[in-house]
Structure formats: C-alpha cells, structure tokens
Write an enzyme that holds these catalytic residues in place. Structure first.
Site, PDB file in Angstrom:
ATOM      1  N   GLY A  41       0.846  -1.185   0.000  1.00  0.00           N
ATOM      2  CA  GLY A  41       0.000   0.000   0.000  1.00  0.00           C
ATOM      3  C   GLY A  41       0.884   1.238   0.000  1.00  0.00           C
ATOM      4  O   GLY A  41       2.042   1.205  -0.427  1.00  0.00           O
ATOM      5  N   ARG A 329     -13.761  12.962  14.449  1.00  0.00           N
ATOM      6  CA  ARG A 329     -14.552  11.775  14.157  1.00  0.00           C
ATOM      7  C   ARG A 329     -15.148  11.125  15.396  1.00  0.00           C
ATOM      8  O   ARG A 329     -16.278  10.645  15.364  1.00  0.00           O
ATOM      9  CB  ARG A 329     -13.673  10.761  13.406  1.00  0.00           C
ATOM     10  CG  ARG A 329     -13.358  11.215  12.002  1.00  0.00           C
ATOM     11  CD  ARG A 329     -12.412  10.274  11.303  1.00  0.00           C
ATOM     12  NE  ARG A 329     -12.255  10.683   9.904  1.00  0.00           N
ATOM     13  CZ  ARG A 329     -11.477  10.063   9.039  1.00  0.00           C
ATOM     14  NH1 ARG A 329     -10.767   9.017   9.420  1.00  0.00           N
ATOM     15  NH2 ARG A 329     -11.391  10.476   7.796  1.00  0.00           N
ATOM     16  N   GLU A 424      -0.285   2.223   9.030  1.00  0.00           N
ATOM     17  CA  GLU A 424      -1.291   1.863  10.028  1.00  0.00           C
ATOM     18  C   GLU A 424      -0.880   0.669  10.874  1.00  0.00           C
ATOM     19  O   GLU A 424      -1.445   0.440  11.943  1.00  0.00           O
ATOM     20  CB  GLU A 424      -2.623   1.566   9.330  1.00  0.00           C
ATOM     21  CG  GLU A 424      -3.807   1.443  10.276  1.00  0.00           C
ATOM     22  CD  GLU A 424      -5.118   1.165   9.563  1.00  0.00           C
ATOM     23  OE1 GLU A 424      -6.132   0.979  10.257  1.00  0.00           O
ATOM     24  OE2 GLU A 424      -5.130   1.125   8.309  1.00  0.00           O
ATOM     25  N   LEU A 440      -3.200   8.989   5.123  1.00  0.00           N
ATOM     26  CA  LEU A 440      -2.374   9.077   3.924  1.00  0.00           C
ATOM     27  C   LEU A 440      -1.080   9.823   4.227  1.00  0.00           C
ATOM     28  O   LEU A 440      -0.009   9.477   3.727  1.00  0.00           O
ATOM     29  CB  LEU A 440      -3.146   9.777   2.807  1.00  0.00           C
ATOM     30  CG  LEU A 440      -4.457   9.119   2.375  1.00  0.00           C
ATOM     31  CD1 LEU A 440      -5.136   9.936   1.278  1.00  0.00           C
ATOM     32  CD2 LEU A 440      -4.214   7.699   1.899  1.00  0.00           C
TER      33      LEU A 440
END
Length: 636
Positions: A41, A329, A424, A440
């Site tokens: 990734g 969030r 992550e 990101l």
C-alpha cells in the site's frame, strides 16, 4: 524495555538532528544488503520504491495480484499538509497541535511534530509524480477542511485521493521493479517472522495460488500491512484486510501498542441487512458542505424532505458552535449514536442520521457540488438506490482505522531489532483518535521520508552475519506454520470461518466499540476464549491446504482475530479513562464528553505476549506534553 530513542533538543530540530547523526551506507555497499518489505500500500510501496532507488536489494510482498489493489485506494477525502496556501493561519506547529489534541493527548509529541514537518514535502513529492490534485481556477492546488481543525489544509483529488496517491507510489515502485532493484512477490501472505540471534532476519509466506509454504531471508524486515479493524467483521476495511502479519510479529516478541484504540468513522452507509459482509465509507470531506441532522421528534415517520426546518435538530451545530459539523470523528460518531439511542434515528432500522446537501446546492450550485463530490454521490446511489442531490444521505458510524499497532520507537523499529513497522501497522502518530486525512499523510511520510533514513542507519550500525533459509530458525518457523494449517484443515467441524468471524465481530462491537463499560468488557473477555475454543473444535474448512483455498485463508486470519480481540478487551478494561474514540461510560464529564485521567494514564500501553493461555504483560511508555499542554478537549 521501552526506549523510544527520541532525540534531544528542541522539537523543531529533533528530526534534522536525528538524520545528521544517523550512519550511512555507501552506494557501493548498498547492493550487498537485502530488505524485505511486506505490504504494497502507500507505506509499503513508498518504502520499497525509495529503498530500491537508493540501491538496496528489495523484496516486496503483497497478498494481492497487484499493489494497485492495496486498501490505501479506499481513502477518499484527502491528505493533510501544512502548506498554508490558503494563508488562513495554518503552520507546521498548528498541524502538530491539532493532531496531538485530536488524538486526545495520547500520542508521542516528537513523532507527531515530525509528521507535521514532513507533510510539506509529501505534497511536492506527489505533485512531481503527477498525482492529479484538485486545483483552483488559477492553477494553484486546492484545499478543503476536515474534522477537528479550523483551517483548510487537506489536499484532495475529488473523492479518490487514496487511489491517486497509490498510483503515484505504484509507478515509483514499478520503476524500481523494471530497474531490477525491487522484486515483487504477489499473492503471498506473511505467516511468521523469523528471528535469528535476536534479530528479525526473514519471513515465512504462503503462496495463495498453490498453497506452497516458502521462507525468505534478508537483513531487515519492514511490515507495512495495515490495520486490524476487520476484527469487528463489519468495518469499512476491504474484506481481505487482516491482522496476521503484525499479530505473528507480536507473538515473536514485538510489543503491541494501545490495541484498544480503534477509530469509529462517523460517515458510513448504514447497515441494510444482517447478511451484509462489510460497510461502505462515505468520505468525511462530505461534512464540509453537508449538514448533519435528525428529527426533533422521536419515532418520526415522515421522509426527510417533508420535515420542516423548525422540526429538525442540527445537533452538531447546536452542541459545538465553533466546529459544527467538522468536529473530530470520535465526537461526531458518539453524538450520532446518542441521538439514535434516544429514538430519533432515521432509516429502516433507526440507525442513521441525515447528511443533507440542500443548503450547499442552493448556495454553491448543483454543478459545483457535483464537481467536488460527484463520485461519492454515485457510490451512494449505486448502494442505496437514492439520489443524494435531491434527498439527504443517511449515515451511521462504523469501525474504520486502528490507531493501535506494533509499538515502535522514533526510528519506527519495533522491540524486535531489525523489524521496522510503517503506516497503520504501527501505533505511533495518532494517539486515541486519528484526525481525518492523516492516514495518507502518515503512510507516505513513513514510506518516503522516514524508513529510507532509519533502515540504512540500522544496517550501518551493526554487523549482520549472512543467513539463509536452511538455518534452524527458518525450518522451525516453517514447520510451525505447516502444523497450524494442518490443524485448521483437520478440525472437520460444522461451522464456517465466517460464522465465527461474525459472532466475534458482534461481541467486539457491542462491548469494545463506541462505548465500553467494565461489565461489558468482562462479558467479552469471558465469551472470546469460549468462542476460540469452539473455533478449534467445530471449524469446517473445505478443500486442502496445498492449493488455492480462500476458506483456509479466512480461517487462518480469523484464528488471529480471535486472539487480538482478547488483547483489545484486556487493554480497554485496563484503561479506565475515556480518551478519544475509547469512551468508558464510567468516565465522562457532566455534559457527556470523554473524560481523561491524565494522572494515571498519560502513557502508551505496550503489551508483551507471554504465550497461549497466559496473561499478557503491560509495559508503559510515559507521555510528556511540553509543547501542547494537557487540557480537556473542547470543540464548542
């Protein structure tokens, strides 16, 4: 046991000081050293490409058929950077402060400042690669706001930023594959880390097409394998995302940091069926222009457009006037759950709130809204059959990103020498709650700008004896992996792997999700060992181990989820405070906000594996806040 290796001096100078003091490997010697990167990734592809470009022999492993399928493509809304093109008061220090505050003061200051500092280089790197960031009319890069901040620092490519950034990293990786410095191993899954003389020197993998178990040796191992949010079964993660790589490393001696910190994303499409296998994310960028509301009346049956303005509760704007719909969030998620629990939720199950674009369309025009968010509206229409341009979207919180991960020091090295962890998969930068558009940023910072310095420093600092896969640690690890697969196939029970996964997900979501309590966590800690025992007695795997067998893949991954779930609950039970996404019902302010206990919990919890059936051992890394003083978070 925990040495974070944070450089001395002013925080603004620590990374420069660290880089200056690092040892170097001469260009002529780099080709003599081999590096394994697991995961392709953003963090993995960036690290493999950059280390390959430096001249090291890199082997990169992906369980996909191409790195372009990495879950990084699912990041939609944008990437943060302290460029301050808007001239709206942003700076490296403000990004640093927002990130520490957003993580509820449970992140390491030195790492967070470095992330903010590097952010300005990431954008230049990606623009040079041709990433098609949105631009203003005059050609300048455009930015927008994200939750938890009051400036516009998020660079974006419509609603597909992760995909575009991954394509940039992918082309850099493929350039090095063509140059011969990087060798790609596709459809390979890491099943164990091999330790030789106390250092990580290799991995054991399974060829997902043939079933063959293979060993690979190297001087350094880099894990960039993502998070473990699929422990919840229903999450925004791709179905293949799993915890096996980091969990097997944990079992080999890598401490696990803050496992209970799992982020709940506030803008996901609500569950529509008990048979659903995953949840779909709607980018947080939608909260820039969408207004969140529910009916004021409980049990409202009218459709959204029939409910007049004076009967709507824009509860985030009412409770948090300074930030409104752009609260972080964890705050947005918890408030959505509360209004739904009051009986004011919308949709067939009452588990949803409205995200309404009527005001934005009236103010900006339909064409502008379409240009900014069109592909997200298209995704919503395909899944729900509803046109969000004419009726409000329905959203509800869902498990998303995991802030916990393998503990790493300032160099991103785990407690196993030679095992580095990026993106992550590590715990390092986000504390108890990640700000939107920072995943990101961290993945690319780790891959392009940190690991290419710290990995060579490790190589240059020690004498690495040659190793090969014939050594006993490799053959022993390979035998252990084969034995585990034989055991999975041999159970011959009646339940599918997915049935165990779904039940485990319900246990974790109900007891270690948005709200956690002492009683609920103890209930989960009683049920998970029972479920794990039943798994090993009643699992049914069809097919054999020496072939393409996706049922066997699932069973193996779920066996690890059954173990990491228990550690999550142990960690959550131990941390009797509320912080960020970790909301203990016993620890809240009179207004119902998260209440930290800084006197007793200003540390990273790093857990040591002691063996099957044995209690893990807690190690603590104290956290100090010299530059962003401890304070109760407020977004009002």
């Amino acid at each position: 046991m925990l040495n974070a290796r944070i450089p001395s001096g002013l925080i603004e100078q620590q990374w420069d000081k660290c880089r200056f003091e690092m040892k170097l490997v001469s260009p002529a010697n780099r080709r003599k050293h081999s590096i394994i990167v697991v995961g392709a990734g953003l963090a993995g592809a960036a690290a493999a490409a950059t280390l390959g470009q430096q001249g090291y022999r890199v082997q990169c492993f992906s369980y996909h058929d191409t790195p372009r399928r990495a879950h990084s493509i699912a990041a939609q809304g944008g990437i943060n950077a302290a460029k301050n093109y808007r001239n709206d008061g942003d700076s490296i220090f403000r990004l640093f402060k927002d990130t520490v505050k957003g993580g509820d003061f449970r992140a390491r200051e030195a790492n967070v400042y470095r992330l903010a500092q590097i952010s300005v280089n990431i954008i230049d790197q990606c623009v040079a690669q041709g990433v098609p960031f949105a631009r203003e009319y005059g050609g300048f890069l455009d930015t927008r706001s994200f939750g938890g901040v009051q400036v516009q620092r998020t660079f974006y490519a419509r609603g597909q930023t992760g995909q575009q950034l991954l394509l940039g990293a992918y082309q850099a990786l493929e350039e090095q594959v063509a140059a011969g410095t990087v060798t790609m191993h596709i459809r390979r899954e890491l099943l164990d880390v091999v330790i030789v003389n106390g250092r990580a020197r290799g991995i054991v993998t399974r060829d997902l097409v043939t079933g063959e178990i293979e060993c690979h040796a190297a001087d350094v191992i880099v894990l960039a394998t993502g998070g473990y949010s699929n422990v919840f079964y229903l999450s925004t993660n791709a179905k293949a995302s799993n915890c096996t790589a980091i969990w097997r490393a944990h079992r080999r001696g890598a401490l696990f940091g803050n496992p209970c910190f799992a982020q709940i994303h506030p803008t996901c499409i609500p569950l529509s069926s008990e048979h659903q296998s995953k949840l779909t994310l709607m980018s947080e960028s939608l909260r820039n222009d969408g207004r969140v509301w529910v009916p004021k009346k409980k049990g409202e049956t009218r459709v959204a457009n029939d409910i007049p303005e004076n009967e709507r509760d824009y509860y985030l704007e009412r409770r948090y006037p300074s930030f409104g719909n752009l609260v972080p969030r964890d705050v947005a998620s918890r408030n959505a759950k509360e209004v739904c629990d009051e009986g004011r939720g919308v949709g067939p199950r009452g588990q949803g709130v409205y995200l309404d674009f009527a005001d934005a369309i009236h103010r900006l025009g339909l064409e502008t809204v379409h240009d900014k968010y069109g592909n997200l509206f298209d995704i919503y229409a395909r899944i729900t059959g509803e046109n969000a341009y004419t009726v409000p979207m329905r959203i509800y919180p869902a498990p998303h990103y995991t802030m916990g991960g393998l503990w790493v020091d300032y160099h991103l090295m785990s407690t196993i020498p030679g095992l580095f962890v990026g993106g992550e998969a590590n715990f390092s930068d986000h504390g108890a709650n990640r700000l939107g558009a920072s995943a990101l940023m961290q993945g690319l910072a780790d891959g392009y700008f940190i690991l290419p310095y710290t990995v060579p420093d490790y190589i240059a600092s020690i004498a690495l004896d040659p190793v090969d896969v014939s050594l006993h640690p490799f053959t022993a690890a390979e035998a252990e992996v084969k034995s585990r697969f034989e055991a999975l196939v041999a159970v011959k029970g009646k339940r599918s792997p997915d049935s165990f996964h779904r039940e485990l997900g319900n246990v974790i979501w109900d007891n270690c999700g948005m709200a956690r309590s002492d009683a609920g966590l103890r209930k989960a800690l009683a049920r998970i060992p029972e479920l794990r025992e039943e798994f090993w007695q009643n699992l049914r795997v069809v097919g054999g181990k020496d072939e393409l067998n996706q049922t066997l893949e699932k069973a193996n991954r779920i066996s690890d989820f059954l173990e990491i779930a228990e550690l999550m609950c142990v960690d959550a039970l131990h941390r009797t405070e509320s912080c960020g996404c970790h909301f203990r019902v016993e620890s809240q302010t009179p207004e119902g906000e998260a209440k930290r206990d800084d006197a007793n919990f200003s540390y990273t919890a790093a857990w040591e594996w002691k063996g099957p059936g044995k209690a893990p051992v807690l190690h603590k890394e104290p956290l100090t806040f010299e530059y962003v003083p401890l304070s109760q978070r407020s977004y009002k």
